[in-house]
Design an enzyme around this catalytic site. Structure first.
Site, short mmCIF file in Angstrom:
data_model
loop_
_atom_site.label_atom_id
_atom_site.label_comp_id
_atom_site.label_asym_id
_atom_site.label_seq_id
_atom_site.Cartn_x
_atom_site.Cartn_y
_atom_site.Cartn_z
N CYS A 109 0.81 -1.36 0.10
CA CYS A 109 -0.03 -0.02 -0.10
C CYS A 109 0.73 1.15 -0.01
CB CYS A 109 -1.23 0.11 1.11
SG CYS A 109 -1.97 -1.35 1.34
N CYS A 429 0.48 2.62 6.47
CA CYS A 429 1.17 1.02 6.85
C CYS A 429 0.88 0.36 5.41
CB CYS A 429 -0.05 0.32 7.59
SG CYS A 429 -1.66 0.50 7.44
#
Lengths: 445, 707
Positions: A109, A429
């Site tokens: 991500c 994250c």
């Protein structure tokens, strides 16, 4: 000279993060396609189509000459095998000069964060002056493969010389070989899905279902307000071939606490707290930013939006700390930049799950966590909510894995401009137990 | 005193009843959760000492009935009680949990459920034999109670033993262990509330499969077949030497066929009877012994072994690597040839890969574990080694060469351990520049399966070297005995006379199958002929010859030439495909090697009918083993009878139901054993001369090895 005086005063009042001997690197512009729920208007496209739209949007918005870029970098997570270097296919298709090298990076991500920081590195190293970085994710179509056994048979068929060999290979195919293999949604090292891990993380930090639903509702409400107020100016409109023109994100759905409370847990049943409504949804979308050395930008007559300053990548245990990247990255990047939590005016954290955000905030606010797991004497503290993700976040705007990083950075720049702040902080994250944080400084107006 | 585990004792029982009465009496309480505050342990079982303190079966039966009564009250509680299980939930702990209305368990690796009573020669005596069949079905219940195996949480959920699972948590605002227990409690409370508010129904709708199964099990004839079948299996496996499995079947049967009153009564009475058996006494003794042999009586070593190098990637060397590399120790596996090394590396890989198939580890864990293994052909990196274990060929000259080579490259603190099954350590250490760092570590093959490690110290071995070797062995998961140096140490020395006797028995015309039947019939898990094949006929010949030289005619019996001729003809045992038996790859059953008939014919001895009955053959084999064990204690090779029993059972397969050679002497009677040996002595001479310590025990019946 009036301007110079103003600048000097400004520098006296608020220190700039410029470092002697290090080039100033600026964000000139950032754009993105509307982020759409996967399976909606973008359904028939390919990933490079979305990336192309973002690149064309950037060209259009900046009037950048198509040969003025030194390098193009894109981030993506689930690769379309036909366009594995999606950066190259998209840049060629977007009309950039075929003399511009392009490569694709991946880090779950935070892939487009890696694209941007790779660009920063190339500029710092004196290799390039002008970089286009971006990210794309296309979840409406994912590569579903034949089973390993079937693939093996098919490859052997290619090599088979006689009819007899071919027939015997075909004869060896069993029903079970035809079962397709879907892209894994689980962490490879632990075999745990991210939602499951997020639910455990929320439980570990004692984040309640109510807190998660409240945060999800906040995200959607703020996103709706921002959309209605026209603040999401990074969104370009995109005429989808064979379909309508899209100009808005379509996942923003402010609901009510009652509605949210009705949902059943999506991963840990029956007592889990993570639901479809307090998680980010599968999204199609692409983003792009123009990054330059300050010198070059000014020379080309651009008015930069922000400085890209210190950044860090962190990584932890992919099992029990999968989504704690922001908690680890934030204190580290603040220390690098010599700032404290209070110095930051704008926070943009990637919202993978409401529970994950709340857990990170609690971790940042815990002395015990700071001492036990980060080797710090004291906590850095949690960000003030009145500065935090004020224009919505991944929960509401959507989260095309590879593209979110550029959205975060552009949003910080736009919010600093709008709110008049000096410093912004991006944190995110990523799968694999990794994370990223970056400090962004307003460009003096 | 702070105990690390919960056990069901009389005191705890009283406390439970007190709290339970309070729960019932308090109108504000609608439900309750039973949870342990000790991380890693729900209830590990009943307090064994409580049972051992009883003198009669009636006393034990009474204990059982009190337990039954308490759990009956829990089962019939009008207020639902939810058992929240984290860690071991065994024996009485499991019986407690299944008396509760609902069970929630953590998915932690430490959470295991099971009824290990059978391994102590007992049965689940607090309602377990009655409740389990209803909960997990008759076959499932038999499987649990007769094997005593541990069941992990997810399997328990599938079996219907627990209702709901809770994931263990990672770092948060508290320690993961603490927060996981708290989380388990929160979820259990939610469940308890859910039951009270009828959101969770205790009577689950039965699926089609369940209905069919219930119907089938409802047929008396089917049940009879199951009892018969299970009984047959138990008799085949235990040779009727273990009473507990039979009593378990009996108790289950009583409950299912004659109703709960008879069932509970049978359970309590059988529990009482079993507690008084010598088998249970032996098994409990082994349990205590095992616990004792899992401690390091030499203290904490000065520096922990972090880098271990193993010389020789053969079956042994690779086996040692296999049990080391996954314990956080960086392991170097060195061989002299690429082929040998590859074979060893593949063995380690396969060992880990097989664990994936059993779902004990993930493929990722296998890979990261293997990253701690370095395979090499040279001595590079040995300057970092904290310990070297050599597992090269059993030849004193090779061992001497190796020790010199290694000592040239290792740091001064490094320990040199030698894995040998018979060569005296002091002879090997003779080539060393620093004998205080030399120690023997005798592993048993296959290393990953055999629990025992025999550590051998010489007069010169330092205490810290010993402490370090024990620490490494414990890390490797071994049960450890530390013995003195001498030919064959303890285990090999006991085995040698028994094997010599086995060869004589073969020469006397008993065929290998019969010999195996006689030994397994006595309780050895592996028959003597099969054991020789497993150990390797060449190894057996080697040992017989070496120890024969060391101990003289006392170690005689069978002719060593029988073994030597077998080796000459290529019958080296399982590894060569032929030994006493013929081994066909992929086939489990094996036939007697037809070629050894004429070989044995050549060495034929005429049996003396007065000492050749089946029973006499058994006692000839066993008494030589036992006498040698006692002699090892007499000579100070052994530290005590506990280690002697553990070494014999875990290393050599001495019948567990007898508890080891020393407990066997206590139970059987030293005088009776001596009487038998004297009879054999008359025929065969000094092979059967009882040692002094055994004679002392025979003379004074108050003398016992175990209190």
């Amino acid at each position: 000279s009036q301007r110079m005086l103003k600048q000097t005063l400004f520098n006296l009042l608020k220190k700039t993060l410029a470092k002697p001997g290090v080039k100033n690197i600026v964000l000139v512009e950032g754009v993105r396609t509307p982020f759409l729920l996967s399976g909606t208007t973008y359904a028939d496209l390919m990933p490079h189509d979305l990336a192309r739209a973002a690149l064309q949007g950037l060209l259009h918005k900046t009037s950048l000459p198509k040969d003025a870029v030194d390098y193009i970098i894109y981030g993506t997570v689930i690769q379309e095998v036909k366009t594995s270097n999606v950066a190259r296919e998209a840049s060629l298709g977007a009309g950039f000069s075929d003399k511009i090298p392009s490569h694709t990076v991946t880090m779950a991500c935070i892939s487009s964060n890696v694209a941007m920081t790779t660009g920063v590195g190339l500029i710092t190293a004196g290799q390039c002056d002008t970089i286009v970085a971006g990210g794309v994710e296309f979840m409406s179509d994912v590569p579903i493969r034949h089973s390993r056994k079937m693939r093996k048979t098919m490859l052997a068929l290619n090599r088979a010389k006689t009819l007899g060999q071919r027939l015997s290979l075909i004869g060896s195919i069993r029903m079970a070989h035809l079962t397709p293999e879907l892209p894994a949604v689980a962490e490879f090292s632990t075999a745990e899905t991210m939602g499951h891990s997020a639910d455990r993380l929320a439980a570990a930090f004692g984040v309640t279902r109510l807190e998660q639903d409240e945060f999800a509702l906040r995200s959607h409400t703020l996103a709706k307000q921002a959309q209605d107020a026209g603040l999401l100016s990074d969104v370009i409109s995109f005429k989808v071939p064979g379909r309508d023109t899209v100009a808005k994100d379509n996942g923003i759905r402010p609901s009510s606490m009652e509605q949210l409370a009705k949902l059943k847990p999506a991963f840990i049943k029956p007592h889990g707290t993570v639901t479809a409504a307090n998680s980010s949804f599968l999204t199609d979308g692409a983003s792009a930013v123009l990054i330059m050395s300050e010198e070059k930008a000014l020379a080309m007559g651009y008015k930069p939006k922000a400085y890209l300053r210190d950044f860090v990548f962190v990584s932890q245990d992919p099992k029990d700390q999968l989504l704690l990247g922001p908690a680890y990255g934030t204190p580290k990047v603040l220390a690098r930049a010599g700032l404290t939590m209070d110095d930051i005016d704008v926070f943009e954290f990637h919202e993978a799950f409401a529970g994950q955000i709340m857990a990170n905030l609690k971790a940042l606010d815990s002395d015990w966590f700071a001492q036990t797991y980060m080797g710090r004497k004291v906590k850095v503290g949690a960000p003030a909510m009145e500065k935090f993700n004020l224009w919505g976040g991944s929960l509401s705007l959507g989260h095309p894995f590879g593209a979110t990083g550029c959205r975060l950075v552009t949003t910080v720049a736009h919010r600093l401009l709008k709110e008049g702040g000096q410093y912004g902080l991006v944190a995110a994250c990523a799968a694999g137990g990794q994370g990223h944080a970056m400090v962004i400084e307003a460009y003096p107006q | 005193m702070f105990l690390q585990v919960n056990t069901l004792s009389v005191r705890m029982q009283n406390e439970i009843i007190e709290v339970f009465n309070e729960v019932l009496a308090n109108d504000a309480v609608q439900s309750a959760v039973l949870i342990s505050s000790k991380p890693g342990c729900f209830i590990a079982g009943a307090d064994i000492n409580m049972i051992q303190a009883c003198n009669t079966s009636e006393e034990v039966t009474k204990l059982s009935q009190e337990g039954q009564k308490m759990f009956e009250r829990i089962e019939k509680s009008p207020k639902p009680i939810v058992a929240a299980i984290n860690g071991s939930c065994l024996g009485g702990g499991l019986e407690f949990a299944i008396a509760c209305q609902y069970r929630v368990a953590t998915k932690s690796k430490k959470t295991v459920l099971g009824t290990p009573e059978v391994m102590l020669g007992l049965l689940p005596g607090a309602g377990g034999t009655q409740r389990l069949p209803k909960m997990v079905g008759i076959p499932g219940a038999f499987d649990m109670m007769l094997t005593g195996r541990n069941i992990k949480a997810d399997k328990a959920k599938k079996m219907g033993l627990v209702h709901q699972l809770v994931d263990p948590l990672g770092p948060g605002l508290k320690s993961p262990e603490e927060r996981t227990i708290e989380y388990l409690e929160e979820v259990a409370i939610q469940c308890a509330r859910g039951i009270v508010h009828k959101k969770i129904l205790l009577t689950k709708k039965k699926g089609m499969m369940q209905k069919v199964q219930d119907y089938v099990m409802g047929i008396a004839f089917v049940r009879q077949q199951i009892y018969k079948n299970v009984n047959g299996k138990v008799m085949k496996m235990s040779k009727g030497l273990y009473p507990a499995p039979l009593k378990i079947i009996e108790s289950v049967k009583a409950g299912l066929e004659q109703g709960p009153d008879s069932g509970y009564l049978a359970e309590a009475q059988n529990f009482g009877k079993l507690a008084m058996t010598s088998e249970s006494n032996a098994l409990i003794g082994l349990y205590h012994g095992q616990v004792a042999c899992k401690k390091n009586r030499f203290g904490v070593p000065e520096r922990p072994v972090k880098n271990l190098a193993i010389l020789g990637a053969g079956l042994m060397g690779a086996g040692i690597a296999q049990v080391t590399v996954d314990k956080g120790i960086h392991t170097v596996l060195k061989d002299t040839t690429v082929e040998g090394l590859s074979r060893g590396q593949q063995q380690v890989y396969k060992g880990l890969n097989d664990k994936i198939k059993k779902k004990a580890i993930t493929s990722f864990e296998r890979d990261s574990t293997l990253s701690s293994l370095t395979g090499q052909l040279d001595y590079s990196g040995f300057e970092k080694a904290d310990m070297v274990i050599e597992a090269v060929f059993e030849d004193i000259n090779i061992k001497h060469r190796v020790i010199k080579e290694v000592e040239a490259v290792i740091p001064p603190h490094c320990i040199f351990a030698t894995n040998t099954s018979a060569l005296p350590i002091k002879d090997i250490a003779a080539a060393s520049m620093r004998p205080e760092k030399v120690i023997g570590m005798h592993y048993f093959s296959p290393v990953d399966k055999m629990q025992l490690l025999e550590i051998i110290t010489t007069d010169k071995t330092s205490k810290d070297t010993t402490a370090s070797a024990v620490a490494v062995g414990l890390k490797q998961g071994k049960v450890i005995i530390v013995v003195g140096d001498g030919p064959g140490f303890y285990t090999t020395r006991c085995l040698a006379p028994m094997l010599a006797e086995a060869v004589r028995v073969l020469q006397e015309g008993v065929n290998p199958k019969k010999l195996d039947a006689l030994t397994t019939g006595f309780g050895f898990p592996v028959g003597a002929a099969t054991l020789a094949d497993e150990v390797g006929i060449d190894v057996a010949a080697h040992v017989a010859e070496d120890l024969g030289k060391a101990f003289g005619s006392r170690f005689g019996g069978g002719n060593v030439d029988v073994l030597k001729t077998m080796v000459e003809r290529g019958f080296k045992g399982r590894k060569s495909g032929k030994g006493c038996y013929v081994y066909t790859p992929g086939l489990k059953s094996k036939d007697v090697n037809p070629d050894i008939d004429d070989l044995l014919e050549k060495f034929k001895l005429t049996p003396n009918p007065s000492v050749s009955s089946d029973s006499d053959v058994q006692y000839r084999l066993v008494s030589r083993f036992v006498n040698e064990a006692v002699m090892c204690l007499q000579e100070g090779i052994l530290n005590g009878p506990v280690e002697g029993d553990i070494g014999a059972v875990f290393g050599l397969g001495f019948p567990p139901c007898l508890g080891g050679p020393f407990r066997f002497v206590d139970t059987f009677g030293a005088d009776k054993l001596v009487a038998k040996m004297r009879r054999y002595e008359e025929v065969y001479g000094n092979h059967f001369t009882p040692c002094q310590l055994l004679l002392d025990h025979a003379k004074d019946s108050n003398k016992r090895f175990h209190k």
